[in-house]
Write a protein that holds these residues in place. Sequence first.
Motif: not given
Length: 392
Positions: A29-31, A36-38, A293-297
């Motif tokens: 996993s990579v964050d 604006d968020g992760t 999808p947005s990978l932030m949301n």
Amino acid sequence: MSELDVMGAPGTAADGLAGEKLLRVENLSVDFPTDDGTVHAVRDVSFTLGRGEVLGIVGESGSGKSVSSMAVMGLLPKTAKISGSIRFKDKELVGLSYKQMQPVRGNGISMIFQDPMTSLNPVYTVGWQLAEAHRAHHDVSKKAAMAKAVEALELVGIPQPDRRAEQYPHEFSGGMRQRVMIAMAIINDPDVIIADEPTTALDVTVQAQILDTLLRIRDETSAGIMIITHDLGVVAGMVDRVQVMYGGTVVEQGGVDEVFEAQRMPYTVGLLGSIPNPNLLGKRLTPIKGAPPSLMNLPQGCPFSPRCPLAIDICRETEPQLLETDRAGHYARCHRSDHLATIEQPQRLFAHDEIGTVENPASLTAADPDVPVAEDLADVEARLHEEEKPTS
Ligand SMILES: Nc1ncnc2c1ncn2[C@@H]1O[C@H](COP(=O)(O)OP(=O)(O)OP(=O)(O)O)[C@@H](O)[C@H]1O
Ligand code: SF4
Ligand SMILES: [Mg+2]
């Protein structure tokens, strides 16, 4: 048995051709934390790459393909939060510093990028750059390194390699420059080559030549090769296994023929409908409606649920696991893969009114009662089932 035990078990279809595992990526996993968020760029990705094996990684833009490979190369920015394991042969790569990765990078694992001009230095000859790349990892004379450079140019199919070695990058055509990049990638005889969209900027004929060159390199060097592309058509007939990515994770994985013959996750069905098919020449393609999808949301549940014609309540609540399907060595992350297996022409699920269906472009102009053109997508499935029932 865990999902990974199954995927990595010797003798299964998920295995590499020759068995030796060069790469084992487990639960990667990579964050990226941002203001604006992760950004959850890669989520719980597992795969293996065997010696002499070609693995295709396919998915739309932003699905996490490049970030996964940059993690393998140890080239992610320091802000990236990486978890899971990446083993190259017996060496764990997660946690190594940029410097500690240096002997692996180029020597053990090398990468070919999309745009050769950004990776080649315009002020040095191609031969000099190849020779220096070799000398960075080997204590050899300049003459021996240049001989190796010429040999690599020859291996990638560049005519008159000794003369071409003395030329500058701008003297090469786009296709020839990409061959030079492949030469750069193989100059230190790596075990693993990662090619990230190696042919996107090239015309179709040159694309085929470059892919052929990669296959020849595999045959001659037994390297394991990962080819990253957004185009499922590119990998057909070329790779051994394919891994489809969506929303930062692997949603379908298996032998390439298996996946082309019988998809077990609707996104792959949609991807196949949006590539040109020589058997359907002149017919319209059916792109998947909606945006990735947005990978932030990410949406709750399955990330494909907002675009999926088979979505039901559970899909919007719980993200499915990547599990082996009814076909050995073929994995899918879908609550309804068993159900998908019962649908005879799954591509019709993605029919929509502006486009018509791939199998009947005439539906664009004439009403055809057999083709679900302008129906609501949710009705299409019910209709297909009606059609599949035996008539009495
Ligand atoms: N350094 C970074 N900081 C924040 N987000 C990033 C960073 N690098 C990549 N991302 C995000 O990670 C996600 C996955 O990106 P990635 O480059 O892996 O996509 P991709 O599948 O290779 O797409 P493409 O086909 O366009 O190359 C994207 O949402 C991207 O914006
Ligand atoms: S889990 Fe549900 S929404 Fe996701 S792909 Fe499968 S059927 Fe579609
Ligand atoms: Mg990319």
